[in-house]
Enzyme design. Structure first.
Site, PDB file in Angstrom:
ATOM      1  N   SER A 108      13.270  -3.896  12.104  1.00  0.00           N
ATOM      2  CA  SER A 108      14.309  -3.098  11.461  1.00  0.00           C
ATOM      3  C   SER A 108      14.791  -2.067  12.466  1.00  0.00           C
ATOM      4  O   SER A 108      14.029  -1.619  13.323  1.00  0.00           O
ATOM      5  CB  SER A 108      13.784  -2.411  10.193  1.00  0.00           C
ATOM      6  OG  SER A 108      12.760  -1.490  10.509  1.00  0.00           O
ATOM      7  N   ALA A 121       1.056   0.852   1.631  1.00  0.00           N
ATOM      8  CA  ALA A 121      -0.384   0.637   1.496  1.00  0.00           C
ATOM      9  C   ALA A 121      -1.107   1.145   2.743  1.00  0.00           C
ATOM     10  O   ALA A 121      -0.727   0.812   3.865  1.00  0.00           O
ATOM     11  CB  ALA A 121      -0.680  -0.843   1.277  1.00  0.00           C
ATOM     12  N   HIS A 433       3.035  -7.226  10.098  1.00  0.00           N
ATOM     13  CA  HIS A 433       1.912  -6.469  10.649  1.00  0.00           C
ATOM     14  C   HIS A 433       1.578  -6.926  12.067  1.00  0.00           C
ATOM     15  O   HIS A 433       0.433  -7.239  12.362  1.00  0.00           O
ATOM     16  CB  HIS A 433       0.682  -6.616   9.744  1.00  0.00           C
ATOM     17  CG  HIS A 433       0.851  -6.062   8.374  1.00  0.00           C
ATOM     18  ND1 HIS A 433      -0.030  -6.334   7.336  1.00  0.00           N
ATOM     19  CD2 HIS A 433       1.800  -5.241   7.855  1.00  0.00           C
ATOM     20  CE1 HIS A 433       0.379  -5.699   6.237  1.00  0.00           C
ATOM     21  NE2 HIS A 433       1.484  -5.041   6.531  1.00  0.00           N
ATOM     22  N   THR A 479      -0.694   0.502   9.213  1.00  0.00           N
ATOM     23  CA  THR A 479       0.019   1.751   9.501  1.00  0.00           C
ATOM     24  C   THR A 479      -0.900   2.953   9.577  1.00  0.00           C
ATOM     25  O   THR A 479      -0.755   3.807  10.463  1.00  0.00           O
ATOM     26  CB  THR A 479       1.120   1.990   8.458  1.00  0.00           C
ATOM     27  OG1 THR A 479       2.019   0.884   8.460  1.00  0.00           O
ATOM     28  CG2 THR A 479       1.894   3.261   8.764  1.00  0.00           C
TER      29      THR A 479
END
Length: 505
Positions: A108, A121, A433, A479
């Site tokens: 993105s 999450a 991920h 993250t």
């Protein structure tokens, strides 16, 4: 926010996602004397900068913000590969002959990076997911949780949550150690007294310390094309203003590249910084999804969640977590269907919260041959070196996937009635991920790009950040870990950067 390009700064940060924002935040808190600039290739979507798109109330405005995140080379509807709203796919080179490839490799481009679109999450790594050479990892994860606004209690009052977790615990918990049993998913969300839920994006990580720092500037629609290197030291960046096409040289005392797991190694390669491990040990998480209707829950209980102002997402059943263990190398998350980023059933399901989606992520066997390859002769839509992906599942990876399919079926049966006969295995890349491409290591032995404080081996004044820094094979959402590693790097930078004349000790 600015369209002014400074001639010199103390620290230039490339990328405004959660890890780039963490560097800006920690440096704003610890070294307010430093001049900081963040360059972001994508546009500003909303105010405050880095806002999560789920917090944009108007559906049309939210969709427009997602479309603006899809970069200059976004593909049309004719491309049938799975893609999440707000992201765009690698247009070509995602699969080589005889290899599995990563067909849904996505990025993105926007202020806030993927932090404007993620599911929030934030589970902690466990067992072999844990980076063994980071002694202070637990404290760093705590600090990352503070910056992201993580809570395990966001949906404590969800009417089905306890029942969902009890049913999952009945098949998982007996064999698991304390801390790795079924539990609420730690989420970077905030619940408000009026029932609203807001999702953390980079805006939360930036915080007031960064927003009110007069020495930090955020420049959107600014492509860092190259790092300037002289005698083994990075001295600045070359930035293209994507608004008017002009190029700018910006000197910097330190540069932090926090683009993402794909574009961070791409920028280093374009700058002639090419350690052996660059782009290698690429780690995607294979993902299996399923759905079930909860058994023996009453419509009356479901209706309690229909109170005015209560959030539509994840209210009824909350978000539950089945942690990774070495014995069961998967990470499971179970949530109300409309919280799932991937549609799993028709829109006309009955009883809010009675349909839950189950997603199982798999750890991968790390291989040096799983890598991004950069082309010096061809360019992408930004004019950067074109990318080819080399990626192959091992026999062990396929066995792990088989195990995940069986495990998610067991979980669905414990919860209620599966909606389909078999789980769906999503195409590679759907997890978003991607890790390992600028991985850290304890020593400079050719198998890592940076040291435990994210300093690139053999190059002074350069650090890397993002999911690509994570060196272990993980199944959990990355993250929280990548922000923790950014905190470590930013603290080290704050401590080692020379004091400026006249600044406070």
């Amino acid at each position: 926010m600015s369209r002014n390009f400074p001639s010199r700064v103390d620290v230039a940060i490339v990328g405004s996602g959660p890890t780039g924002a963490a560097y800006a935040r920690v440096l704003s808190e610890l070294r307010p004397d430093l001049d900081l600039v963040t360059f972001e290739v994508g546009p500003l979507l909303a105010d405050p900068p880095g806002l999560h798109v789920k917090n944009i109330v108007d559906a049309e405005e939210r969709a427009a913000a997602q479309r603006r995140s899809e970069g200059p080379g976004a593909l049309g509807a004719e491309d049938r590969r799975l893609r999440r709203a707000g992201t765009y796919l690698l247009p070509e080179g995602f699969q080589q002959p005889g290899e599995d490839g990563i067909p849904s490799l996505a990025m993105s481009s926007n202020v806030g990076g993927m932090g404007a679109h993620w599911t929030a999450a934030c589970p902690r790594p466990g067992d072999s997911e844990v980076i063994p050479f980071i002694d202070d990892l637990d404290e760093l994860l705590d600090e990352a949780g503070r910056l992201l606004g993580v809570s395990s209690h966001a949906f404590d009052d969800a009417p089905f949550a306890d029942e969902v977790r009890a049913r999952l615990a009945s098949i998982f918990d007996d064999s698991r150690p304390t801390g790795r049993k079924v539990q609420p998913m730690p989420l970077a969300v905030q619940t408000h007294d009026d029932g609203r839920v807001t999702w953390s994006g980079s805006d939360v990580v930036y915080g007031e310390a960064t927003r009110t720092n007069p020495r930090h500037t955020l420049v959107p629609e600014a492509l860092v094309r190259q790092l300037r290197v002289h005698d083994g030291t990075v001295t600045g960046v070359v930035v293209r203003d994507l608004v008017d096409g002009s190029d700018h040289e910006v000197e910097a005392g330190q540069v932090v590249v926090a683009a993402d797991g794909v574009r961070t190694p791409q920028l280093l390669w374009a700058s002639g910084i090419r350690p052996r491990a660059l782009g290698r040990y690429l780690n995607d998480q294979s993902q299996v999804i399923f759905a079930a209707r909860l058994r023996d829950v009453s419509p009356r209980d479901a209706a309690q969640g229909e109170e005015p102002g209560k959030p539509a997402i994840a209210w009824q059943s909350g978000v539950s977590w089945v942690p990774f263990t070495d014995a069961e190398p998967f990470h499971g998350q179970v949530m109300q269907l409309d919280a799932s980023p991937v549609p799993l059933a028709a829109d006309d399901v009955v009883e809010p919260g009675s349909i839950v989606g189950l997603g199982w992520f798999c750890a991968k066997e790390l291989q040096e041959t799983d890598r991004l390859e950069f082309d010096d002769d061809r360019t992408d839509s930004y004019g950067m070196p074109a990318i080819r992906v080399h990626y192959t599942l091992t026999d062990g990876d396929r066995a792990t996937l088989d195990g995940a399919r069986e495990m998610v079926k067991r979980a669905a049966l414990a919860l209620g009635d599966p909606l389909d006969a078999e789980p769906i295995t999503l195409p590679a890349g759907a997890s978003l991920h991607y890790q390992g491409t600028v991985r850290m290591g304890p020593v400079d032995d050719g198998t890592s790009v940076c040291d435990p404080r994210s300093r690139v081996w053999g190059v002074d004044a350069l650090r890397v950040a993002g999911n690509g820094v994570i060196p272990t094979s993980t199944a959990c959402n990355p993250t929280l870990t990548s922000v923790a590693l950014a905190v470590a790097g930013a603290r080290d930078l704050a401590t080692t950067y020379p004091k400026k004349e006249g600044s406070q000790p």
